[in-house]
Design a protein around this motif. Structure first.
Motif, PDB file in Angstrom:
ATOM      1  N   MET A  67     -11.841   1.349   4.210  1.00  0.00           N
ATOM      2  CA  MET A  67     -11.857  -0.242   4.740  1.00  0.00           C
ATOM      3  C   MET A  67     -11.373  -0.536   3.310  1.00  0.00           C
ATOM      4  SD  MET A  67     -12.817  -2.059   6.881  1.00  0.00           S
ATOM      5  CE  MET A  67     -12.968  -4.075   7.135  1.00  0.00           C
ATOM      6  N   MET A  68     -10.826  -1.006   2.417  1.00  0.00           N
ATOM      7  CA  MET A  68     -10.416  -1.364   1.498  1.00  0.00           C
ATOM      8  C   MET A  68      -8.664  -1.185   1.562  1.00  0.00           C
ATOM      9  SD  MET A  68     -10.786  -3.354  -0.772  1.00  0.00           S
ATOM     10  CE  MET A  68     -10.214  -5.092  -2.203  1.00  0.00           C
ATOM     11  N   TYR A  69      -8.408  -0.020   2.012  1.00  0.00           N
ATOM     12  CA  TYR A  69      -6.927   0.541   2.093  1.00  0.00           C
ATOM     13  C   TYR A  69      -7.093  -0.588   2.982  1.00  0.00           C
ATOM     14  CZ  TYR A  69      -7.841   4.315  -1.094  1.00  0.00           C
ATOM     15  OH  TYR A  69      -8.126   5.493  -2.328  1.00  0.00           O
ATOM     16  N   LEU A  70      -7.448  -0.533   4.422  1.00  0.00           N
ATOM     17  CA  LEU A  70      -7.144  -1.359   5.212  1.00  0.00           C
ATOM     18  C   LEU A  70      -6.558  -2.824   5.158  1.00  0.00           C
ATOM     19  CD1 LEU A  70      -6.873  -1.392   8.110  1.00  0.00           C
ATOM     20  CD2 LEU A  70      -8.905  -2.327   8.827  1.00  0.00           C
ATOM     21  N   GLN A  71      -7.045  -3.294   3.802  1.00  0.00           N
ATOM     22  CA  GLN A  71      -7.745  -4.354   4.092  1.00  0.00           C
ATOM     23  C   GLN A  71      -6.308  -4.145   2.474  1.00  0.00           C
ATOM     24  OE1 GLN A  71     -10.447  -5.981   1.482  1.00  0.00           O
ATOM     25  NE2 GLN A  71     -12.565  -5.384   3.511  1.00  0.00           N
ATOM     26  N   TYR A  72      -6.053  -4.159   1.670  1.00  0.00           N
ATOM     27  CA  TYR A  72      -4.537  -4.016   1.424  1.00  0.00           C
ATOM     28  C   TYR A  72      -3.224  -3.411   2.170  1.00  0.00           C
ATOM     29  CZ  TYR A  72      -7.105  -3.016  -2.822  1.00  0.00           C
ATOM     30  OH  TYR A  72      -8.247  -3.028  -4.181  1.00  0.00           O
ATOM     31  N   ILE A  73      -2.887  -3.175   3.242  1.00  0.00           N
ATOM     32  CA  ILE A  73      -2.114  -2.648   4.593  1.00  0.00           C
ATOM     33  C   ILE A  73      -2.032  -4.499   5.321  1.00  0.00           C
ATOM     34  CG2 ILE A  73      -1.349  -1.388   6.214  1.00  0.00           C
ATOM     35  CD1 ILE A  73      -3.000   0.727   5.251  1.00  0.00           C
ATOM     36  N   LEU A  74      -3.253  -4.724   5.130  1.00  0.00           N
ATOM     37  CA  LEU A  74      -2.858  -5.796   6.282  1.00  0.00           C
ATOM     38  C   LEU A  74      -2.192  -7.080   5.122  1.00  0.00           C
ATOM     39  CD1 LEU A  74      -6.384  -5.848   8.093  1.00  0.00           C
ATOM     40  CD2 LEU A  74      -3.880  -5.357   8.696  1.00  0.00           C
ATOM     41  N   VAL A  75      -3.164  -7.178   3.612  1.00  0.00           N
ATOM     42  CA  VAL A  75      -2.678  -8.335   3.035  1.00  0.00           C
ATOM     43  C   VAL A  75      -1.324  -8.398   2.519  1.00  0.00           C
ATOM     44  CG1 VAL A  75      -2.290  -9.415   0.681  1.00  0.00           C
ATOM     45  CG2 VAL A  75      -3.990  -8.574   1.802  1.00  0.00           C
ATOM     46  N   PHE A  76       0.043  -6.894   2.637  1.00  0.00           N
ATOM     47  CA  PHE A  76       0.828  -6.281   2.654  1.00  0.00           C
ATOM     48  C   PHE A  76       1.416  -6.987   3.563  1.00  0.00           C
ATOM     49  CE2 PHE A  76       4.768  -3.819   3.338  1.00  0.00           C
ATOM     50  CZ  PHE A  76       5.737  -4.191   2.177  1.00  0.00           C
ATOM     51  N   ILE A  77       1.480  -6.971   4.505  1.00  0.00           N
ATOM     52  CA  ILE A  77       2.199  -6.673   6.451  1.00  0.00           C
ATOM     53  C   ILE A  77       1.671  -8.532   6.471  1.00  0.00           C
ATOM     54  CG2 ILE A  77       2.097  -6.579   8.355  1.00  0.00           C
ATOM     55  CD1 ILE A  77       0.715  -3.957   8.578  1.00  0.00           C
ATOM     56  N   PHE A  78       0.828  -9.171   5.717  1.00  0.00           N
ATOM     57  CA  PHE A  78       0.703 -10.431   5.488  1.00  0.00           C
ATOM     58  C   PHE A  78       1.945 -11.001   5.009  1.00  0.00           C
ATOM     59  CE2 PHE A  78      -1.038 -14.877   3.974  1.00  0.00           C
ATOM     60  CZ  PHE A  78      -0.696 -15.763   4.744  1.00  0.00           C
ATOM     61  N   GLY A  79       2.176  -9.966   3.845  1.00  0.00           N
ATOM     62  CA  GLY A  79       3.252 -11.210   2.892  1.00  0.00           C
ATOM     63  C   GLY A  79       4.701 -10.978   3.291  1.00  0.00           C
ATOM     64  N   THR A  80       4.685  -9.633   4.310  1.00  0.00           N
ATOM     65  CA  THR A  80       6.146  -9.308   4.981  1.00  0.00           C
ATOM     66  C   THR A  80       6.184 -11.101   5.710  1.00  0.00           C
ATOM     67  OG1 THR A  80       5.193  -7.738   6.732  1.00  0.00           O
ATOM     68  CG2 THR A  80       5.788  -7.174   5.199  1.00  0.00           C
ATOM     69  N   ILE A  81       5.325 -10.776   6.459  1.00  0.00           N
ATOM     70  CA  ILE A  81       5.392 -12.434   7.333  1.00  0.00           C
ATOM     71  C   ILE A  81       5.540 -13.718   6.600  1.00  0.00           C
ATOM     72  CG2 ILE A  81       5.290 -13.681   9.145  1.00  0.00           C
ATOM     73  CD1 ILE A  81       2.537 -10.668  10.231  1.00  0.00           C
ATOM     74  N   ILE A  82       5.280 -13.668   5.851  1.00  0.00           N
ATOM     75  CA  ILE A  82       5.243 -14.613   4.957  1.00  0.00           C
ATOM     76  C   ILE A  82       6.754 -14.574   4.482  1.00  0.00           C
ATOM     77  CG2 ILE A  82       4.467 -16.164   2.949  1.00  0.00           C
ATOM     78  CD1 ILE A  82       2.718 -16.458   5.236  1.00  0.00           C
ATOM     79  N   GLY A  83       6.914 -13.829   4.404  1.00  0.00           N
ATOM     80  CA  GLY A  83       8.588 -13.947   3.668  1.00  0.00           C
ATOM     81  C   GLY A  83       9.669 -14.026   4.428  1.00  0.00           C
TER      82      GLY A  83
END
Length: 252
Positions: A1-17
């Motif tokens: 579950m934690m790994y999924l959160q890390y992936i989602l945070v990274f994806i969210f960051g790329t969208i903000i980028g």
């Protein structure tokens, strides 16, 4: 579950980028960041959703506009990936918290400022003002961390660079002064001093390397904003560890 959160945070960051790329391109040109919608800067063709996937679209399009074939700047996927990576690292260190969100917001501001300063040698007041508003909001949300340390950080960050500017006869830009004050509002006075020290060190090393490689000469202007931004991120993640290491060293 934690790994999924890390992936989602990274994806969210790329969208903000991806949004930051719009800011980086349009703000210095005094264009609206809302209208017109995302388009090729060469042919003006409106981009479709399939063209706007962070990083992935650049790879699939082989770095070129699908309509006119114009090369897309490598800056676009670089900003998207970098923002995602920074968000990931901050989340890894601070977890899901208001403090982490405040640093994520600050890091987004720093990414935009870094690339604008590199290309245009300016730090736009609009971005500084947005950062200050965000800083005030987060200071209210993080009231349990205290206020005084951050007010002192705001005054100290801007004040030291202002003093340097006065003594050197304008050797420090107004944008750098405002940026350092903004950072002080987010990190407090201790990490503000750490940021200043690291920024000066990085700036000196970076300047020497650029001169050795003949990218710049001694007389050329070298933007200081990117070094301040890098130093701030290092301080956020490792500043207190560095302070404790330094205090332990001087105590023997």
């Amino acid at each position: 579950m934690m790994y999924l959160q890390y992936i989602l945070v990274f994806i969210f960051g790329t969208i903000i980028g991806s949004f930051l790329n719009v800011v980086i391109y349009r703000i210095p040109r005094k264009e609206s960041i809302v209208y017109p919608p995302s388009h090729c800067t060469k042919c003006g063709h409106k981009l479709k959703p399939v063209d706007l996937f962070p990083v992935l679209s650049y790879i699939l399009l082989k770095g070129r506009c699908r309509h006119c074939g114009e090369k897309i700047s490598i800056r676009y996927p670089a900003v998207e990936f970098l923002t995602g990576f920074i968000f990931f690292i901050i989340f890894y260190h601070f977890g899901l918290s208001i403090k982490a969100l405040s640093y994520i917001f600050l890091s987004a501001v720093l990414v935009a400022i870094t690339f604008i300063d590199i290309e245009h040698k300016i730090i736009p007041n609009k971005i500084i003002l947005t950062g200050l508003i965000g800083g005030i909001i987060f200071r209210v949300l993080l009231y349990n961390y205290g206020i005084l340390d951050y007010v002192i950080g705001f005054a100290l960050g801007g004040g030291i660079l202002l003093l340097i500017s006065i003594i050197s006869g304008g050797g420090m830009g107004g944008g750098d002064i405002k940026l350092m004050a903004l950072i002080g509002l987010f990190v407090g006075w201790k990490l503000t001093l750490t940021t200043l020290f690291i920024a000066v060190l990085l700036g000196a090393i970076g300047g020497i390397i650029l001169i050795i490689l003949k990218v710049k000469t001694r007389k050329d202007y070298i933007p200081f904003g990117p070094y301040i931004s890098m130093a701030c991120l290092i301080s956020i993640l490792y500043g207190y560890d560095l302070l404790n290491l330094y205090i332990g060293y001087i105590r023997g």
